[in-house]
Design a protein around this motif. Structure first.
Motif, PDB file in Angstrom:
ATOM      1  N   LYS A   2      12.169  16.207   0.928  1.00 55.10           N
ATOM      2  CA  LYS A   2      13.232  15.449   1.604  1.00 55.10           C
ATOM      3  C   LYS A   2      14.570  15.671   0.903  1.00 55.10           C
ATOM      4  CE  LYS A   2      14.564  10.738   2.716  1.00 55.10           C
ATOM      5  NZ  LYS A   2      15.142   9.800   1.781  1.00 55.10           N
ATOM      6  N   ARG A   3      15.592  15.979   1.701  1.00 53.39           N
ATOM      7  CA  ARG A   3      16.928  16.149   1.131  1.00 53.39           C
ATOM      8  C   ARG A   3      17.691  14.838   1.231  1.00 53.39           C
ATOM      9  NH1 ARG A   3      18.481  21.149  -0.273  1.00 53.39           N
ATOM     10  NH2 ARG A   3      19.488  19.811  -1.796  1.00 53.39           N
ATOM     11  N   HIS A   4      18.625  14.653   0.326  1.00 54.63           N
ATOM     12  CA  HIS A   4      19.388  13.407   0.294  1.00 54.63           C
ATOM     13  C   HIS A   4      20.865  13.706   0.524  1.00 54.63           C
ATOM     14  CE1 HIS A   4      15.874  11.264  -1.383  1.00 54.63           C
ATOM     15  NE2 HIS A   4      15.645  12.426  -1.979  1.00 54.63           N
ATOM     16  N   HIS A   5      21.429  13.048   1.536  1.00 60.40           N
ATOM     17  CA  HIS A   5      22.819  13.278   1.933  1.00 60.40           C
ATOM     18  C   HIS A   5      23.636  11.995   1.760  1.00 60.40           C
ATOM     19  CE1 HIS A   5      21.365  16.974   3.937  1.00 60.40           C
ATOM     20  NE2 HIS A   5      20.344  16.219   4.310  1.00 60.40           N
ATOM     21  N   SER A   7      25.641   8.755   3.021  1.00 61.15           N
ATOM     22  CA  SER A   7      25.369   7.927   4.197  1.00 61.15           C
ATOM     23  C   SER A   7      26.351   8.292   5.311  1.00 61.15           C
ATOM     24  CB  SER A   7      25.526   6.445   3.841  1.00 61.15           C
ATOM     25  OG  SER A   7      26.897   6.161   3.604  1.00 61.15           O
ATOM     26  N   HIS A  30      29.639  18.007  -2.207  1.00 63.64           N
ATOM     27  CA  HIS A  30      28.363  18.055  -1.479  1.00 63.64           C
ATOM     28  C   HIS A  30      28.482  18.992  -0.274  1.00 63.64           C
ATOM     29  CE1 HIS A  30      24.627  16.778   0.405  1.00 63.64           C
ATOM     30  NE2 HIS A  30      25.301  16.593   1.522  1.00 63.64           N
ATOM     31  N   ASP A 162      11.410   9.123  -5.296  1.00 63.12           N
ATOM     32  CA  ASP A 162      12.327  10.145  -4.797  1.00 63.12           C
ATOM     33  C   ASP A 162      12.646  11.209  -5.847  1.00 63.12           C
ATOM     34  OD1 ASP A 162      12.742   9.138  -2.169  1.00 63.12           O
ATOM     35  OD2 ASP A 162      14.007   7.566  -3.014  1.00 63.12           O
ATOM     36  N   TYR A 164      15.394  14.463  -6.659  1.00 60.98           N
ATOM     37  CA  TYR A 164      16.721  14.945  -6.324  1.00 60.98           C
ATOM     38  C   TYR A 164      16.953  16.290  -7.001  1.00 60.98           C
ATOM     39  CZ  TYR A 164      17.425  10.116  -4.878  1.00 60.98           C
ATOM     40  OH  TYR A 164      17.300   8.899  -4.251  1.00 60.98           O
ATOM     41  N   ASP A 168      21.689  17.281  -3.709  1.00 62.50           N
ATOM     42  CA  ASP A 168      21.270  15.951  -3.255  1.00 62.50           C
ATOM     43  C   ASP A 168      22.214  14.865  -3.771  1.00 62.50           C
ATOM     44  OD1 ASP A 168      19.121  16.700  -1.725  1.00 62.50           O
ATOM     45  OD2 ASP A 168      17.669  16.548  -3.359  1.00 62.50           O
ATOM     46  N   ALA A 170      22.440  10.758  -4.479  1.00 65.32           N
ATOM     47  CA  ALA A 170      21.759   9.471  -4.619  1.00 65.32           C
ATOM     48  C   ALA A 170      22.813   8.376  -4.509  1.00 65.32           C
ATOM     49  CB  ALA A 170      21.050   9.392  -5.962  1.00 65.32           C
ATOM     50  N   SER A 171      22.546   7.373  -3.671  1.00 58.11           N
ATOM     51  CA  SER A 171      23.483   6.263  -3.495  1.00 58.11           C
ATOM     52  C   SER A 171      22.843   5.007  -4.048  1.00 58.11           C
ATOM     53  CB  SER A 171      23.796   6.044  -2.018  1.00 58.11           C
ATOM     54  OG  SER A 171      24.127   7.268  -1.396  1.00 58.11           O
TER      55      SER A 171
END
Ligand code: ZN
Length: 213
Positions: A2-5, A7, A30, A162, A164, A168, A170-171
């Motif tokens: 899973k990639r993290h973008h 919001s 990013h 998760d 990363y 990626d 992270a929020s």
């Protein structure tokens, strides 16, 4: 994996030009790595521009929406090729750092952790820094009064379930309690933008807060 973008809200503010400089830099960095968000940000930008064009003192034309959608389908104009890439710092970030990754003057923060603070004018509202964490080390945990965005530039880390890796995001909001750990097999380099002042936890927390506050 899973990639993290960022919001959708953050991406939308970025496209609208209303995101402050520090988080904007993180989003721009990013976008330099993530083609998916680049397309999305381009669409949001076109949509926002088209809506502004259609704002008139009288009324919005009935076919405005259709024209906006048609415009989104238009091919992108060709762009100039980007400058030669630094292996770690994408172009927007490199411009802020002012030198290549190998020339960064790191400051030791603790065992296996170094930081470099970026000179960004709104330093009262945001702390913007590069963190360099040795492999398998815990990334310093802390509380903060506002949101925190972390973009991985090299290596990776895991936080609970998760994982990363480069690109990626992270929020974390102030309620999130996290204890990210750098992956084994190489150091982890991140760009971290923290809103408000940091509140370090742990043994040296109050001391660090005193010196850094
Ligand atoms: Zn993305």
């Amino acid at each position: 994996m899973k990639r993290h973008h960022p919001s959708p809200e953050v991406l939308m503010s970025y496209a609208a030009g209303s995101l402050p400089e520090a988080p904007s830099l993180l989003v721009a960095t990013h976008l330099a790595i993530c083609p998916e968000c680049r397309v999305r940000a381009g669409e949001l930008d076109a949509l926002g521009g088209a809506m502004l064009e259609n704002l008139s003192p009288t009324k919005m034309e009935a076919d405005a929406f259709d024209r906006v959608m048609a415009r989104l389908d238009e091919p992108e104009p060709p762009r100039a090729p980007p400058p030669p890439a630094d292996p770690v710092l994408p172009a927007p970030l490199r411009a802020y750092v002012g030198r290549g990754f190998d020339a960064i003057a790191w400051k030791k923060l603790g065992r296996g952790v170094e930081e470099y603070r970026l000179p960004i004018p709104d330093a009262d509202s945001y702390m913007t820094r590069l963190l360099r964490v040795a492999d398998d080390r815990e990334i310093p945990t802390h509380g903060h009064d506002g949101d925190e965005l972390t973009l991985v530039l090299a290596g990776g880390f895991r936080d609970g379930e998760d994982s990363y890796v480069r690109g990626d995001v992270a929020s974390a909001d102030p309620t999130v309690s996290h204890s990210p750990v750098a992956d084994k097999g190489g150091e982890c380099i991140c760009l971290v933008v923290t809103e408000g002042k940091l509140r370090f936890s742990g043994l040296f927390g109050p001391l660090l807060t005193y010196f850094r506050g």
